[in-house]
Design an enzyme around this catalytic site. Structure first.
Site, PDB file in Angstrom:
ATOM      1  N   ALA A   4      24.524  -0.249  14.146  1.00  0.00           N
ATOM      2  CA  ALA A   4      23.636  -0.886  12.952  1.00  0.00           C
ATOM      3  C   ALA A   4      22.306  -0.163  12.594  1.00  0.00           C
ATOM      4  O   ALA A   4      21.847   0.715  13.667  1.00  0.00           O
ATOM      5  CB  ALA A   4      23.275  -2.420  13.139  1.00  0.00           C
ATOM      6  N   ASP A   5      21.733  -0.035  11.484  1.00  0.00           N
ATOM      7  CA  ASP A   5      20.405   0.763  11.171  1.00  0.00           C
ATOM      8  C   ASP A   5      19.381   0.033  11.564  1.00  0.00           C
ATOM      9  O   ASP A   5      18.362   0.510  11.967  1.00  0.00           O
ATOM     10  CB  ASP A   5      20.531   1.314   9.934  1.00  0.00           C
ATOM     11  CG  ASP A   5      21.585   2.224   9.693  1.00  0.00           C
ATOM     12  OD1 ASP A   5      21.572   3.292  10.595  1.00  0.00           O
ATOM     13  OD2 ASP A   5      22.379   2.117   8.691  1.00  0.00           O
ATOM     14  N   SER A  56      26.956   7.092  15.875  1.00  0.00           N
ATOM     15  CA  SER A  56      26.791   7.793  17.084  1.00  0.00           C
ATOM     16  C   SER A  56      27.151   6.812  18.200  1.00  0.00           C
ATOM     17  O   SER A  56      27.809   6.883  19.254  1.00  0.00           O
ATOM     18  CB  SER A  56      25.545   8.426  17.452  1.00  0.00           C
ATOM     19  OG  SER A  56      24.621   7.475  17.114  1.00  0.00           O
ATOM     20  N   GLU A  62      33.041  -0.357   6.529  1.00  0.00           N
ATOM     21  CA  GLU A  62      32.652  -1.265   7.749  1.00  0.00           C
ATOM     22  C   GLU A  62      32.508  -2.738   7.372  1.00  0.00           C
ATOM     23  O   GLU A  62      32.952  -3.579   7.885  1.00  0.00           O
ATOM     24  CB  GLU A  62      31.266  -0.761   8.125  1.00  0.00           C
ATOM     25  CG  GLU A  62      31.322   0.720   8.807  1.00  0.00           C
ATOM     26  CD  GLU A  62      29.779   1.161   8.794  1.00  0.00           C
ATOM     27  OE1 GLU A  62      29.553   1.987   9.644  1.00  0.00           O
ATOM     28  OE2 GLU A  62      28.752   0.822   8.239  1.00  0.00           O
ATOM     29  N   LYS A  73      23.210  -1.643   7.175  1.00  0.00           N
ATOM     30  CA  LYS A  73      24.070  -0.559   7.743  1.00  0.00           C
ATOM     31  C   LYS A  73      24.368   0.389   6.567  1.00  0.00           C
ATOM     32  O   LYS A  73      24.258   0.171   5.542  1.00  0.00           O
ATOM     33  CB  LYS A  73      25.346  -1.065   8.111  1.00  0.00           C
ATOM     34  CG  LYS A  73      25.282  -2.194   9.508  1.00  0.00           C
ATOM     35  CD  LYS A  73      26.634  -2.475   9.976  1.00  0.00           C
ATOM     36  CE  LYS A  73      27.793  -1.592  10.099  1.00  0.00           C
ATOM     37  NZ  LYS A  73      27.582  -0.420  11.092  1.00  0.00           N
ATOM     38  N   GLY A  74      25.019   1.406   7.051  1.00  0.00           N
ATOM     39  CA  GLY A  74      25.343   2.307   6.052  1.00  0.00           C
ATOM     40  C   GLY A  74      24.690   3.602   6.062  1.00  0.00           C
ATOM     41  O   GLY A  74      24.731   4.547   5.101  1.00  0.00           O
ATOM     42  N   GLY A  75      23.723   3.950   6.933  1.00  0.00           N
ATOM     43  CA  GLY A  75      22.950   5.103   7.374  1.00  0.00           C
ATOM     44  C   GLY A  75      23.934   6.348   7.346  1.00  0.00           C
ATOM     45  O   GLY A  75      23.703   7.448   6.677  1.00  0.00           O
ATOM     46  N   GLY A  76      25.148   6.052   7.767  1.00  0.00           N
ATOM     47  CA  GLY A  76      26.143   7.113   7.753  1.00  0.00           C
ATOM     48  C   GLY A  76      27.042   7.174   6.416  1.00  0.00           C
ATOM     49  O   GLY A  76      28.003   8.143   6.367  1.00  0.00           O
TER      50      GLY A  76
HETATM   51  C1  5RP Z   1      27.110   4.043   9.543  1.00  0.00           C
HETATM   52  C2  5RP Z   1      26.270   2.930  10.218  1.00  0.00           C
HETATM   53  C3  5RP Z   1      25.966   3.210  11.473  1.00  0.00           C
HETATM   54  O1  5RP Z   1      26.622   1.984  12.254  1.00  0.00           O
HETATM   55  C4  5RP Z   1      24.525   3.288  11.453  1.00  0.00           C
HETATM   56  O2  5RP Z   1      24.052   4.241  10.763  1.00  0.00           O
HETATM   57  C5  5RP Z   1      23.959   3.268  13.023  1.00  0.00           C
HETATM   58  O3  5RP Z   1      24.414   4.697  13.405  1.00  0.00           O
HETATM   59  P1  5RP Z   1      23.922   5.094  14.942  1.00  0.00           P
HETATM   60  O4  5RP Z   1      24.809   4.392  15.742  1.00  0.00           O
HETATM   61  O5  5RP Z   1      24.321   6.695  14.990  1.00  0.00           O
HETATM   62  O6  5RP Z   1      22.386   4.715  15.112  1.00  0.00           O
HETATM   63  O7  5RP Z   1      26.276   1.746   9.560  1.00  0.00           O
HETATM   64  O8  5RP Z   1      27.565   3.734   8.137  1.00  0.00           O
END
Ligand code: 5RP
Length: 233
Positions: free
Chosen positions: A85-86, A30, A105, A96-99
């Site tokens: 980043a997470d 996001s 990346e 990272k990698g929440g998405g």
């Molecule tokens: C996706 C990621 C994103 O950068 C991470 O999840 C942060 O997302 P957001 O900006 O929605 O908090 O690593 O793989």
């Protein structure tokens, strides 16, 4: 996108790093999508850049914003990557990698002259690991790989990590990455030694990539309701 959104302040501050003619790694999530939207406004006003997307979703957002895309195979360099980043820990080590986009990346961040991370202050932590660490694995033998990942995390100092196969949020099917792999979400509570953890995970056959980004980010921009703070190392 709202103007008093901390993510918007961070994303807007990252625009200062963008220069005419740059090839940009475009992150996922996001916060990165807010950056892409703001970058699109600059492009509409005449800025010339090309974007290398870290995910299919990001490619779609960049197209909508009017940003010219460049496939990584045609990029002889990447000047700057801006990504979210997470978690952001000491020395700008990241989770990272929440998405689920961590592989692309990391390839793109590693190929970039500069990685700038944009986030709100909730992402700053003293010790990485409260956020489950995503580990991308080949689908072949994934349950055996999951046991080896558990062992690797324990050997690196995490006590009794909980390793779960990520499910697709809209169904009970496993989540599949853009590269066709599974994700193991590893709730560790704490990752006391990120470098050792990264090395142990890389040694497990079947692990394609993990979400620890060490020594990649050199700038972190933290937004709050009013402004953004730029941290550099
Ligand atoms: C996706 C990621 C994103 O950068 C991470 O999840 C942060 O997302 P957001 O900006 O929605 O908090 O690593 O793989």
């Amino acid at each position: 996108m709202t103007n008093d959104n901390p993510k918007t302040h961070a994303a807007r501050a990252a625009l200062d790093y963008v220069k005419e003619g740059m090839i940009l790694g475009l992150g996922s999530g996001s916060t990165a999508e807010i950056f892409i939207e703001l970058l699109g406004i600059r492009v509409a006003a005449g800025l010339r850049v090309q974007g290398v997307p870290t995910s299919e979703q990001t490619a779609e957002a960049a197209r909508e914003a009017g940003i010219e895309l460049l496939s990584i195979e045609h990029a002889d360099r990447i000047d700057l990557t801006v990504d979210g980043a997470d978690e952001i820990g000491p020395d700008f080590a990241l989770i990272k990698g929440g998405g689920g986009r961590l592989l692309r990346e990391k390839i793109i961040a590693n190929a970039s002259d500069l990685m700038v991370v944009i986030a709100d202050e909730s992402k700053m932590v003293k010790t990485l690991g409260a956020y489950p660490l995503p580990v991308e694995v080949d689908r072949f033998g994934f349950s055996i790989t999951a046991k080896k990942v558990f062992d690797a995390l324990c050997q690196a100092g995490s006590s009794r990590p909980d390793v779960q196969l990520r499910q697709h949020k809209d169904s009970d099917m496993p989540f599949i990455t853009d590269g066709g792999h599974y994700i193991l979400d590893c709730a560790c509570v704490a990752i006391p030694d990120p470098a050792k953890t990264a090395a142990r995970l890389c040694a497990v056959p079947g692990v394609v990539e993990h979400g620890l980004f060490i020594d990649l980010a050199r700038v972190v921009i933290i937004g709050d309701e009013h402004s953004a703070e730029i941290l550099e190392r």
